[in-house]
Design a protein around this motif. Structure first.
Motif, PDB file in Angstrom:
ATOM      1  N   VAL A   1       0.866  -1.173   0.000  1.00 17.87           N
ATOM      2  CA  VAL A   1       0.000   0.000   0.000  1.00 17.87           C
ATOM      3  C   VAL A   1       0.908   1.229   0.000  1.00 17.87           C
ATOM      4  O   VAL A   1       1.800   1.348   0.860  1.00 17.87           O
ATOM      5  N   ALA A   2       0.691   2.096  -0.960  1.00 19.03           N
ATOM      6  CA  ALA A   2       1.481   3.331  -1.064  1.00 19.03           C
ATOM      7  C   ALA A   2       0.596   4.520  -0.742  1.00 19.03           C
ATOM      8  O   ALA A   2      -0.608   4.525  -1.048  1.00 19.03           O
ATOM      9  N   GLY A   3       1.180   5.512  -0.109  1.00 24.24           N
ATOM     10  CA  GLY A   3       0.456   6.740   0.221  1.00 24.24           C
ATOM     11  C   GLY A   3       1.276   7.955  -0.157  1.00 24.24           C
ATOM     12  O   GLY A   3       2.516   7.896  -0.169  1.00 24.24           O
ATOM     13  N   GLN A   4       0.599   9.049  -0.471  1.00 21.04           N
ATOM     14  CA  GLN A   4       1.309  10.283  -0.838  1.00 21.04           C
ATOM     15  C   GLN A   4       0.595  11.489  -0.256  1.00 21.04           C
ATOM     16  O   GLN A   4      -0.644  11.572  -0.295  1.00 21.04           O
ATOM     17  N   LEU A   5       1.399  12.434   0.247  1.00 25.07           N
ATOM     18  CA  LEU A   5       0.832  13.686   0.713  1.00 25.07           C
ATOM     19  C   LEU A   5       0.393  14.524  -0.481  1.00 25.07           C
ATOM     20  O   LEU A   5       1.060  14.528  -1.518  1.00 25.07           O
TER      21      LEU A   5
END
Length: 257
Positions: A252-256
């Protein structure tokens, strides 16, 4: 050598080692004598991982030293390293949390020499081995810090964070194959709260340690993908679930924003 391979192959085949022919060749190539090869083969039949017996494991284009201080690098984790390599900005900064043998950090540092890589682990023994691997692979753009998640990096901020943290539940641990459960370090495998404790704790602190528009990626088990994505969204990041080569929800990747 052919006689030695035949002898070792027969030991492995009788012991029901699945890939007996190829493993016999590897064992003989790395052994100092036929007696040494026989001993390694017997230990392999008893369940000891081949990588620990040979002392090395491949990861991307690296050959890393491994022993019972660290988990054996898995092929699927190469995709996590690739994500960091692909998404890191020029001359950017990357943090590898729970670096173990150093596989992710060293792959990123050697394939992207422009990056500043920080690798942390709670285990001093793991860090010692990771530093040996970095030296052997001329990965000079890595700093190693003993750290419980972010505890050792102070107010440090990074463009990307990669985390292959322990995520196996206690119930799952009891069902793992013997060569994993009996030989690889439990500290690097299991976590409380359905295996999510360390992942969620890391997500809670992400915003404090990411540069603007920074991102993070987590490796986990498929059933943990949705709650991890939800936690990232709650922390103010956009989230995406990424499948592995077997089409399982593995990252799972997340980005601001």
């Amino acid at each position: 050598m052919n006689d030695a391979i035949r002898i070792v192959r027969d030991i492995l085949q009788r012991g029901n080692v699945e890939n007996f022919y190829q493993e016999a060749r590897w064992i003989v190539e790395e052994s100092s004598s036929i007696d040494h090869a026989r001993e390694i083969a017997r230990r392999r039949v008893a369940g000891e991982p081949l990588q620990y017996l040979l002392g090395t494991a491949p990861f991307r284009n690296l050959m890393l030293k491994v022993d019972r201080r660290v988990l054996i690098p898995r092929p699927e984790t190469e995709l996590l390293a690739q994500w960091l390599i692909d998404h890191a900005p020029p001359n950017g900064s990357v943090l590898d949390i729970g670096c173990g043998s150093g596989a992710i950090a060293i792959a990123v540092a050697t394939e992207r020499r422009d990056l500043n890589v920080t690798a942390v682990d709670i285990s001093a023994d793991a860090l010692q081995l990771a530093q040996e691997n970095a030296g052997a692979n001329n990965a000079e753009n890595i700093r190693f810090i003993q750290s419980d998640l972010f505890s050792g990096v102070g107010n440090g901020k990074f463009d990307l964070i990669g985390a292959n943290l322990p995520y196996v539940t206690e119930e799952e641990y009891l069902t793992l194959p013997g060569e994993v459960r009996d030989f690889e370090p439990k500290l690097a495998l299991t976590a409380p709260d359905d295996g999510l404790q360390l992942i969620l704790k890391t997500i809670d602190a992400l915003a404090e340690h990411l540069n603007p528009h920074g991102g993070a990626i987590f490796e986990l088990s498929p059933e943990q993908a949705s709650p991890t994505a939800a936690a990232l969204e709650s922390a103010g990041l956009t989230a995406a679930i990424i499948r592995d080569l077997c089409d399982r929800d593995r990252f799972v990747a997340g980005q601001l924003p």
